[in-house]
Design a protein around this motif. Structure first.
Motif, mmCIF file in Angstrom:
data_model
loop_
_atom_site.group_PDB
_atom_site.id
_atom_site.type_symbol
_atom_site.label_atom_id
_atom_site.label_comp_id
_atom_site.label_asym_id
_atom_site.label_seq_id
_atom_site.Cartn_x
_atom_site.Cartn_y
_atom_site.Cartn_z
ATOM 1 N N LEU A 74 0.839 -1.206 0.000
ATOM 2 C CA LEU A 74 0.000 0.000 0.000
ATOM 3 C C LEU A 74 0.870 1.250 0.000
ATOM 4 O O LEU A 74 0.644 2.184 -0.773
ATOM 5 C CB LEU A 74 -0.933 -0.004 1.212
ATOM 6 C CG LEU A 74 -1.810 1.235 1.401
ATOM 7 C CD1 LEU A 74 -2.727 1.461 0.209
ATOM 8 C CD2 LEU A 74 -2.617 1.115 2.694
ATOM 9 N N LEU A 75 1.880 1.266 0.862
ATOM 10 C CA LEU A 75 2.770 2.426 0.915
ATOM 11 C C LEU A 75 3.527 2.611 -0.398
ATOM 12 O O LEU A 75 3.676 3.734 -0.884
ATOM 13 C CB LEU A 75 3.738 2.292 2.089
ATOM 14 C CG LEU A 75 3.090 2.364 3.476
ATOM 15 C CD1 LEU A 75 4.105 2.006 4.553
ATOM 16 C CD2 LEU A 75 2.475 3.727 3.726
ATOM 17 N N ALA A 76 3.995 1.512 -0.993
ATOM 18 C CA ALA A 76 4.717 1.594 -2.269
ATOM 19 C C ALA A 76 3.822 2.169 -3.365
ATOM 20 O O ALA A 76 4.283 2.940 -4.215
ATOM 21 C CB ALA A 76 5.243 0.220 -2.672
ATOM 22 N N SER A 77 2.524 1.834 -3.337
ATOM 23 C CA SER A 77 1.602 2.361 -4.350
ATOM 24 C C SER A 77 1.428 3.872 -4.225
ATOM 25 O O SER A 77 0.975 4.523 -5.159
ATOM 26 C CB SER A 77 0.242 1.662 -4.254
ATOM 27 O OG SER A 77 -0.490 2.112 -3.137
ATOM 28 N N MET A 78 1.806 4.420 -3.057
ATOM 29 C CA MET A 78 1.713 5.864 -2.837
ATOM 30 C C MET A 78 3.092 6.512 -2.787
ATOM 31 O O MET A 78 3.247 7.625 -2.297
ATOM 32 C CB MET A 78 0.914 6.133 -1.565
ATOM 33 C CG MET A 78 -0.511 5.593 -1.693
ATOM 34 S SD MET A 78 -1.587 6.127 -0.386
ATOM 35 C CE MET A 78 -1.828 7.831 -0.851
ATOM 36 N N GLY A 79 4.112 5.772 -3.257
ATOM 37 C CA GLY A 79 5.437 6.356 -3.430
ATOM 38 C C GLY A 79 6.309 6.396 -2.189
ATOM 39 O O GLY A 79 7.230 7.197 -2.123
ATOM 40 N N THR A 80 6.049 5.550 -1.202
ATOM 41 C CA THR A 80 6.847 5.581 0.018
ATOM 42 C C THR A 80 7.042 4.155 0.550
ATOM 43 O O THR A 80 6.650 3.188 -0.096
ATOM 44 C CB THR A 80 6.210 6.510 1.075
ATOM 45 O OG1 THR A 80 7.137 6.755 2.117
ATOM 46 C CG2 THR A 80 4.923 5.941 1.630
ATOM 47 N N SER A 81 7.633 4.041 1.719
ATOM 48 C CA SER A 81 7.871 2.732 2.319
ATOM 49 C C SER A 81 7.917 2.863 3.839
ATOM 50 O O SER A 81 7.959 3.968 4.377
ATOM 51 C CB SER A 81 9.191 2.143 1.804
ATOM 52 O OG SER A 81 10.265 2.985 2.160
#
Length: 160
Positions: A74-81
């Motif tokens: 989910l975080l990767a889909s929003m550009g973060t980790s």
């Protein structure tokens, strides 16, 4: 995007007690970043890489998204980790994410329901987020098409 309120929909049975959520800027726009800072207290150790998040996004009564993700996905889909220890022990817990709001999100009043569970099925957190996605600055109480309001980009914090 403007937030009238991020609602903590969890109760005492949840693994995480959310103490504070801060968004900066408080009213980000589609295609731009928002910093999400969350401070809470974990009642037990959690493997965050195995937390499953169910995201339901609605426009009025119509679901436009109903999908489950692992938290890192989910975080990767929003550009973060995830940052810090991915398997934090019980106790104080903080995370800061610089999220990118996709420009492809429909311009409308949305209601986002985020429910997360640990790998062993325990309730982790529950958030309800009413938002107005727009290409302009507006508050959730404004009518659609409100003019740009300079000065509303200060931090907004909710103590839950």
């Amino acid at each position: 995007m403007s937030n009238h309120l991020v609602e903590d929909a969890s109760d005492d049975s949840y693994v995480m007690d959310i103490l504070d959520i801060t968004l900066t800027p408080a009213w980000p726009r589609l295609g731009h970043q928002v910093r999400w800072e969350m401070h809470g207290h974990l009642k037990e150790a959690v493997d965050l890489t195995r937390v499953t998040c169910r995201v339901v996004m609605k426009i009025g009564p119509m679901k436009i998204l109903d999908k489950s993700y692992k938290l890192p996905e989910l975080l990767a889909s929003m550009g973060t980790s995830l940052s810090g220890d991915p398997r934090p022990p019980a106790g104080p817990w903080r995370q800061t994410w610089d999220l990118r709001i996709p420009a492809a999100v429909p311009v409308a009043r949305h209601r986002i329901h985020l429910r997360a569970r640990t790998e062993d099925g325990k309730d982790f957190l529950a958030l309800d987020i009413p938002v107005v996605f727009s290409h302009r600055w507006a508050t959730a109480g404004d009518d659609a098409g409100s003019p740009n309001r300079p000065g509303l980009d200060r931090d907004l914090s909710w103590s839950l």
